[in-house]
Design an enzyme around this catalytic site. Sequence first.
Site, PDB file in Angstrom:
ATOM      1  N   ASP A 199     -10.166   2.751 -36.444  1.00  0.00           N
ATOM      2  CA  ASP A 199      -9.855   2.237 -35.086  1.00  0.00           C
ATOM      3  C   ASP A 199     -10.457   0.816 -35.464  1.00  0.00           C
ATOM      4  OD1 ASP A 199     -12.396   2.811 -35.037  1.00  0.00           O
ATOM      5  OD2 ASP A 199     -12.341   3.020 -32.574  1.00  0.00           O
ATOM      6  N   SER A 240     -13.526  -1.780 -29.491  1.00  0.00           N
ATOM      7  CA  SER A 240     -12.868  -0.426 -30.178  1.00  0.00           C
ATOM      8  C   SER A 240     -11.546  -0.261 -30.003  1.00  0.00           C
ATOM      9  CB  SER A 240     -13.777   0.497 -29.577  1.00  0.00           C
ATOM     10  OG  SER A 240     -13.424   1.806 -30.141  1.00  0.00           O
ATOM     11  N   ASP A 242     -13.012  -0.729 -34.598  1.00  0.00           N
ATOM     12  CA  ASP A 242     -14.527  -1.100 -34.972  1.00  0.00           C
ATOM     13  C   ASP A 242     -14.829  -0.015 -35.925  1.00  0.00           C
ATOM     14  OD1 ASP A 242     -14.553   0.781 -33.061  1.00  0.00           O
ATOM     15  OD2 ASP A 242     -16.789   0.762 -32.575  1.00  0.00           O
ATOM     16  N   ASP A 282     -15.516   3.306 -36.286  1.00  0.00           N
ATOM     17  CA  ASP A 282     -16.203   4.457 -36.030  1.00  0.00           C
ATOM     18  C   ASP A 282     -15.601   5.640 -35.948  1.00  0.00           C
ATOM     19  OD1 ASP A 282     -15.295   3.791 -33.550  1.00  0.00           O
ATOM     20  OD2 ASP A 282     -16.793   4.395 -32.517  1.00  0.00           O
TER      21      ASP A 282
HETATM   22 MG    MG Z   1     -14.432   2.661 -31.999  1.00  0.00          MG
END
Ligand code: MG
Length: 457
Positions: free
Chosen positions: A241, A98, A243, A245
């Site tokens: 970001d 992340s 990943d 999310d």
């Molecule tokens: Mg993230």
Amino acid sequence: MSTLIASISGIRGIVGETITPEVVSKFAMAFGTYIKGGKRVVIGGDTRITGDMVKSAAISGLLATGCEVIDIGIAPTPTVQFLVRKLNLEGGIVISASHNPIQWNALKFYKKGGTLLNKKDNVKLMEILKSEKFAIVKWNKYKKLTHQPELTELHIREVLKSIQNINKIKEAKFKIALDSCNASGSYITPRLLEDLNCKVNGLYTKPDGYFPHNPEPNKKNLKDIVNFMSSKKYDAGFVQDSDADRLAVLDNNGNFLSEEYTVALAVHFILSIYDKSAELKKRYNKSIVINLSTSRTVEDIAKGFNAKVYRTPVGEINVAEKLIKTRSVIGGEGNGGVIYPEVNFGRDSLAGIGIILDLLAYSKEKLSDILGRFPKYSMMKTKFNIEGLSPDKIFKLLEKDFGDGKINKEDGMRFDFDDYWFHIRKSNTEPIVRLIIEAKSKNLLDRMMRRLERYFK
Ligand code: MG
């Protein structure tokens, strides 16, 4: 040597130090043992160059415990999560650290229904890991590994389906600047935006395995897109970001206010259409769920629509479980994590982008005008080193000194007053205490900060 951090959201560490093939395959075998039934697992991740090693080790552990594995390649965390629910799979694994720097990598585990493991699930997983009683299958019981990157399209379609004013968005031909940090969002996000007839100018949308800046989507790390947007007119800028999310939003003038405004915008739009939408009314209650650290702006907006506000401990799974339990229509975390149950029971930047474009098309207003009307507070997020100090003593002292406020002890301590609040939490992994404080004015914020700092000296 760094330490391996095992928490409720999975394991993370520095690759080659604590993230090794042995560690990863053991966790994957524990997960493969933990899940039951058909044991179909989807796996995907971000673009870090260490991703192939980590993923191969995870796949190996899953196959050894009799799982069928669907590899969707480079994909956002919410895409993996969505597919667990949509395809009714038994589990999902995301390979991404992340917002952590590039030398890190991590595994996140999702269970049937598409939510992260909760505390109880995690205790079970860790028991299996420690006992090393893995459900290894005989050679003739092995199942297949398939590569199906095309499944990511289902996530795009679900986001499109959740949008109320799709034709209006298409007609508007929005101009969008996009920074996906050359990571998970790089392929899928331009595809979603182009399906919505947007003109996308990607700043960092080449998934080459290297991040052009620290992937945490906050003010410090957004200088490049601010510059990028200054040369041309845009309707909005989106930053994900690594990943994908979490989502940060820049307005039509290229201004970045705060990552706290992402959930505020989403809550504002969904509640503004809720009463007119028979579909939403049928499926959800007029309530929202945010964590204890999220800005009061979101709460004020929800109250303006007479919606009930639930607050939960910090952590996606806490917000998600409360959303499910209360059948709330929208929620999220102040760090840019929109959770829209119509699409996903986790933070989803693509669902967030869909909602914000929906808002722009529906209101026919500029983002800066909409944001200009939002209640404004000054916020500060900081941490204190507590080596040699007793956090419990500090918490007790705070409780005494700020006892005239409303106190919530579900996750550390949150103190609420009319013109300010603060939330203070002990870290489980480092000798630090995190503090989030928000006040009606910068002046009051500074004054309260000076007062709170004294407790940590
Ligand atoms: Mg993230």
